[in-house]
Scaffold this active site. Structure first.
Site, PDB file in Angstrom:
ATOM      1  N   HIS A 118     -21.193  34.105  70.067  1.00 59.99           N
ATOM      2  CA  HIS A 118     -22.631  34.239  70.311  1.00 59.99           C
ATOM      3  C   HIS A 118     -23.211  35.178  69.274  1.00 59.99           C
ATOM      4  O   HIS A 118     -22.556  36.148  68.880  1.00 59.99           O
ATOM      5  CB  HIS A 118     -22.876  34.804  71.722  1.00 59.99           C
ATOM      6  CG  HIS A 118     -24.260  34.561  72.207  1.00 59.99           C
ATOM      7  ND1 HIS A 118     -25.306  35.399  71.894  1.00 59.99           N
ATOM      8  CD2 HIS A 118     -24.776  33.549  72.942  1.00 59.99           C
ATOM      9  CE1 HIS A 118     -26.407  34.923  72.440  1.00 59.99           C
ATOM     10  NE2 HIS A 118     -26.123  33.796  73.076  1.00 59.99           N
ATOM     11  N   ASP A 153     -22.221  28.209  77.794  1.00 59.64           N
ATOM     12  CA  ASP A 153     -21.931  26.776  77.771  1.00 59.64           C
ATOM     13  C   ASP A 153     -20.469  26.449  78.078  1.00 59.64           C
ATOM     14  O   ASP A 153     -20.128  25.287  78.252  1.00 59.64           O
ATOM     15  CB  ASP A 153     -22.286  26.198  76.387  1.00 59.64           C
ATOM     16  CG  ASP A 153     -23.777  26.248  76.136  1.00 59.64           C
ATOM     17  OD1 ASP A 153     -24.537  25.944  77.070  1.00 59.64           O
ATOM     18  OD2 ASP A 153     -24.185  26.611  75.025  1.00 59.64           O
TER      19      ASP A 153
HETATM   20  N1  CMC Z   1     -14.777  29.229  66.899  1.00 61.93           N
HETATM   21  C1  CMC Z   1     -14.140  29.746  65.826  1.00 61.93           C
HETATM   22  N2  CMC Z   1     -14.646  30.719  65.039  1.00 61.93           N
HETATM   23  C2  CMC Z   1     -15.876  31.150  65.322  1.00 61.93           C
HETATM   24  C3  CMC Z   1     -16.604  30.669  66.416  1.00 61.93           C
HETATM   25  C4  CMC Z   1     -16.012  29.663  67.222  1.00 61.93           C
HETATM   26  N3  CMC Z   1     -16.677  29.165  68.274  1.00 61.93           N
HETATM   27  N4  CMC Z   1     -17.810  31.292  66.479  1.00 61.93           N
HETATM   28  C5  CMC Z   1     -17.837  32.131  65.455  1.00 61.93           C
HETATM   29  N5  CMC Z   1     -16.669  32.065  64.747  1.00 61.93           N
HETATM   30  C6  CMC Z   1     -16.293  32.890  63.590  1.00 61.93           C
HETATM   31  C7  CMC Z   1     -17.021  32.405  62.346  1.00 61.93           C
HETATM   32  O1  CMC Z   1     -16.252  31.449  61.642  1.00 61.93           O
HETATM   33  C8  CMC Z   1     -17.214  33.683  61.563  1.00 61.93           C
HETATM   34  O2  CMC Z   1     -16.004  34.009  60.919  1.00 61.93           O
HETATM   35  P1  CMC Z   1     -16.029  34.788  59.497  1.00 61.93           P
HETATM   36  O3  CMC Z   1     -16.698  36.119  59.788  1.00 61.93           O
HETATM   37  O4  CMC Z   1     -14.591  34.908  59.134  1.00 61.93           O
HETATM   38  O5  CMC Z   1     -16.818  33.924  58.574  1.00 61.93           O
HETATM   39  C9  CMC Z   1     -17.440  34.740  62.656  1.00 61.93           C
HETATM   40  O6  CMC Z   1     -16.781  34.214  63.831  1.00 61.93           O
HETATM   41  C10 CMC Z   1     -18.908  34.993  62.962  1.00 61.93           C
HETATM   42  O7  CMC Z   1     -19.504  33.739  63.294  1.00 61.93           O
HETATM   43  P2  CMC Z   1     -20.930  33.262  62.796  1.00 61.93           P
HETATM   44  O8  CMC Z   1     -20.950  31.780  62.724  1.00 61.93           O
HETATM   45  O9  CMC Z   1     -21.309  34.017  61.557  1.00 61.93           O
HETATM   46  O10 CMC Z   1     -21.818  33.799  64.004  1.00 61.93           O
HETATM   47  P3  CMC Z   1     -23.289  33.353  64.334  1.00 61.93           P
HETATM   48  O11 CMC Z   1     -23.884  34.468  65.090  1.00 61.93           O
HETATM   49  O12 CMC Z   1     -23.993  32.893  63.115  1.00 61.93           O
HETATM   50  O13 CMC Z   1     -23.077  32.048  65.267  1.00 61.93           O
HETATM   51  C11 CMC Z   1     -22.669  30.688  67.145  1.00 61.93           C
HETATM   52  C12 CMC Z   1     -23.103  32.072  66.646  1.00 61.93           C
HETATM   53  C13 CMC Z   1     -22.917  30.624  68.647  1.00 61.93           C
HETATM   54  C14 CMC Z   1     -23.531  29.598  66.467  1.00 61.93           C
HETATM   55  C15 CMC Z   1     -21.164  30.471  66.835  1.00 61.93           C
HETATM   56  O14 CMC Z   1     -20.397  31.434  67.515  1.00 61.93           O
HETATM   57  C16 CMC Z   1     -20.682  29.067  67.198  1.00 61.93           C
HETATM   58  O15 CMC Z   1     -20.805  28.149  66.385  1.00 61.93           O
HETATM   59  N6  CMC Z   1     -20.152  28.871  68.455  1.00 61.93           N
HETATM   60  C17 CMC Z   1     -19.779  27.537  68.918  1.00 61.93           C
HETATM   61  C18 CMC Z   1     -21.024  26.803  69.399  1.00 61.93           C
HETATM   62  C19 CMC Z   1     -21.525  27.334  70.730  1.00 61.93           C
HETATM   63  O16 CMC Z   1     -20.773  27.563  71.663  1.00 61.93           O
HETATM   64  N7  CMC Z   1     -22.870  27.479  70.847  1.00 61.93           N
HETATM   65  C20 CMC Z   1     -23.520  27.966  72.052  1.00 61.93           C
HETATM   66  C21 CMC Z   1     -24.122  29.330  71.870  1.00 61.93           C
HETATM   67  S1  CMC Z   1     -24.590  30.149  73.398  1.00 61.93           S
HETATM   68  C22 CMC Z   1     -25.809  29.209  74.148  1.00 61.93           C
HETATM   69  C23 CMC Z   1     -26.971  28.857  73.306  1.00 61.93           C
HETATM   70  O17 CMC Z   1     -27.442  29.626  72.469  1.00 61.93           O
HETATM   71  O18 CMC Z   1     -27.481  27.773  73.505  1.00 61.93           O
END
Ligand code: CMC
Length: 428
Positions: A307, A364
Site C-alpha cells: 500500500h 483487497d
Molecule cells: N508484490 C511484490 N512486490 C511489491 C508489491 C507486491 N504486491 N507491492 C510493492 N512491491 C515492491 C515494489 O516492487 C517495490 O520494490 P523496490 O523498492 O525494490 O522497487 C516496493 O515494494 C515499493 O512498491 P511501489 O510499487 O513503489 O509502491 P507504491 O506505493 O507505488 O504502490 C501498490 C502501492 C498498492 C500499487 C503496490 O503495493 C501494488 O502494486 N500492490 C498490488 C496491487 C494491490 O493490491 N492494490 C490494492 C491497493 S489497496 C486498495 C486500493 O487502493 O484500492
C-alpha cells in the site's frame, strides 16, 4: 501564531516558506508561493510527498495502521453502524439523529428508481461486458436524465443529487449484473433497507425468490463501511481533480469509478481471486509464488499486498479477515481459496523481502473471499468497492466545492521533449 517554517536556499538566496500542521501533528511545507518567489516548481513523481488539499473527512496514519472517519476509529464504526449512517457521517460530519436518519432513508428510497428510459441503455452493451464499465457509463449518462445537476448551487440541491446518486448507484449496479447474466432486472423495493434492497435486486429471480438473510445484510454493511472513504487515494484524487473544473457530479463520479477499476487500485480485489485460483489450478507452491513476486524480471506482484500509505497491517484488512472467518463459519462455507490466502499471508509476512519493504495484506486481500461467500460474482467485486466508496467520493467533491481557496487543479511538468525546431528543418 505558527512560527514553524522551512528555508529553501537557491542561488545563494534564502526563501522562507511556512510549515502547516494538521490536527494530528502532521506537517507540510506550504510552497504556494514557491514559483512566484524563486521561479522553481517541485517535482514529485506520483505525488508521493504532496498534500494536494486540506481535508477534514478521513485521517490515516500509515505507520501506525490508523484509519478514522470524521475522527471516529474504523474499529468503532465497522460492524456497529450501518452503511447508510456511515455515508451520512462522511457527507455531513456527524452521525444522523433520529429525524435526519428517517429523512435520509426516505430520500434514498424515493430516489432508488432510475428513469425508465435508462433501462434501454443496458441493451446496447454486449453480453459479458464488465459491470464496472457499464456502471461508469451509466453514471455518466445520469446527467442527461437529470440535467439540473449542472446547475447545482444551493447546498440542498447538492445534498439531493448526492442522495440520488447513492441510491441509484445500487440500482444501476444490480441492473448491470442482471444484464451481464441475461436475467430480467429486479426493481428496488420501498420496504427494504439499503443493503437488503441491493441483495434482492441482485439475487431475486422470477423463478426463485430471494430470501433476505440478516447475517448477510450485516456482513454487506460491514464491507461497505470499510470501503466508504480512504482520503486522497487515486480515485478520490481523480474526483477532486475533475470536479475542480466544475464538471457535474455524475460525470465526476463516473471518472472516479473508472480510476477505481484499475488492478493497482480497486480492481485488485478481483485480481486477488484470479491469483488464488491460478495458484490452486497450477498446484504451484506458495514458495514458488513468493519467488515470482520478488523477482524484478517478472511482472507478477502479490495482489492484495502493499500500500502506498500503510507500512503496517491495513486496519481494514484485519477487520475483514476476522469477519471472513466468522462469516464462513456461520454460513458453513469452506473455501479452499481461503486456505491458500492464509498460507500466502503467513509466508509473505515471514519473508525478508516483504518484511523489509513493509508489504502487508491490504483491504483487497480477503474481501473477495467474503464476497464469494455472500454469493457476489467476481466481476462485481470492484463494483462493490465502488458502492462503498461513493459517499467518500461525494464528501470530498463537496468539501472541494466549498473550499474558498478552490482553483482548477493543474499541475506543472518538467518538459523533456525536443527543443525548438521548425517544420522546414526536418524532412517530411
Ligand atoms: N508484490 C511484490 N512486490 C511489491 C508489491 C507486491 N504486491 N507491492 C510493492 N512491491 C515492491 C515494489 O516492487 C517495490 O520494490 P523496490 O523498492 O525494490 O522497487 C516496493 O515494494 C515499493 O512498491 P511501489 O510499487 O513503489 O509502491 P507504491 O506505493 O507505488 O504502490 C501498490 C502501492 C498498492 C500499487 C503496490 O503495493 C501494488 O502494486 N500492490 C498490488 C496491487 C494491490 O493490491 N492494490 C490494492 C491497493 S489497496 C486498495 C486500493 O487502493 O484500492
Amino acid at each position: 501564531m505558527n512560527t514553524d517554517h522551512a528555508d529553501v536556499i537557491y542561488q545563494g538566496k534564502t526563501h522562507t516558506f511556512p510549515v502547516v500542521t494538521g490536527t494530528e501533528g502532521e506537517k507540510a511545507i506550504d510552497i504556494s508561493s514557491l514559483r512566484r518567489e524563486t521561479g522553481l516548481v517541485t517535482y514529485d513523481n506520483s505525488y508521493q510527498n504532496t498534500a494536494a488539499c486540506h481535508s477534514a473527512i478521513t485521517y490515516i496514519d500509515g505507520e501506525r495502521g490508523i484509519l478514522r472517519y470524521r475522527g471516529y476509529p474504523i474499529e468503532d464504526i465497522a460492524g456497529k453502524t450501518t452503511f447508510v449512517d456511515t455515508a451520512y457521517l462522511l457527507l455531513h460530519g456527524e452521525f444522523p439523529g433520529k429525524e435526519q436518519r428517517a429523512l435520509f432513508s426516505r430520500k434514498l428510497t424515493e430516489y432508488s428508481l432510475v428513469h425508465e428510459d435508462m433501462i434501454h441503455f443496458f441493451d446496447g452493451f454486449p453480453r459479458g461486458a464488465h459491470p464496472m464499465h457499464i456502471l461508469s457509463t451509466m453514471i455518466n449518462a445520469l446527467a442527461t436524465f437529470y440535467p439540473n445537476v449542472d446547475l447545482l448551487s444551493l447546498q440542498e440541491d447538492i445534498d439531493s443529487s448526492a442522495t440520488r446518486l447513492i441510491s441509484m448507484v445500487r440500482t444501476l449496479a444490480a441492473f448491470a449484473y442482471k444484464k451481464s447474466i441475461g436475467e430480467p432486472m429486479v426493481y428496488p423495493r420501498h420496504n427494504l433497507s439499503y443493503c437488503a434492497n441491493f441483495l434482492n435486486m441482485m439475487f431475486h429471480s422470477p423463478v426463485k425468490p430471494y430470501e433476505i438473510d440478516q447475517d448477510i445484510v450485516d456482513v454487506l454493511n460491514l464491507l461497505l463501511v470499510l470501503h466508504a472513504d480512504h482520503e486522497q487515494n487515486c480515485s478520490t484524487t481523480t474526483v477532486r481533480i475533475i470536479g475542480s473544473a466544475q464538471v457535474n457530479l455524475y460525470a465526476t463520479i463516473s471518472a472516479g469509478i473508472s480510476a477505481l477499476s484499475g488492478p493497482l487500485h480497486g480492481g485488485a480485489n478481483q485480481e486477488v481471486m484470479n491469483m488464488l485460483r491460478q495458484i490452486r489450478d497450477s498446484n504451484a507452491t506458495i514458495d514458488a509464488v513468493l519467488r515470482r513476486a520478488k523477482d524484478k524480471a517478472d511482472p507478477f506482484r502479490l495482489m492484495g499486498f502493499g500500500h502506498r500509505i500503510y507500512k503496517t497491517y491495513d486496519p481494514r484488512a484485519r477487520i475483514i479477515k476476522e469477519a471472513c472467518d466468522k462469516a464462513l463459519k456461520k454460513m458453513r462455507v469452506s473455501d479452499p481459496l481461503l486456505e491458500i490466502a492464509i498460507e500466502l499471508e503467513q509466508k509473505a509476512l515471514a519473508d525478508e523481502y516483504f518484511v523489509s519493504k513493509h508489504l502487508y495484506p491490504n483491504v483487497d486481500f480477503y474481501s473477495g473471499i467474503i464476497y464469494r461467500a455472500l454469493g457476489i460474482p467476481e466481476n462485481m467485486f470492484t463494483v462493490m468497492f465502488a458502492l462503498g466508496r461513493l459517499p467518500g467520493w461525494i464528501a470530498h467533491w463537496n468539501e472541494m466545492l466549498r473550499d474558498k481557496d478552490r482553483k482548477i487543479a493543474r499541475p506543472r511538468q518538467i518538459y523533456t521533449g525536443l527543443p525548438l525546431r521548425h517544420c522546414n528543418e526536418s524532412p517530411r
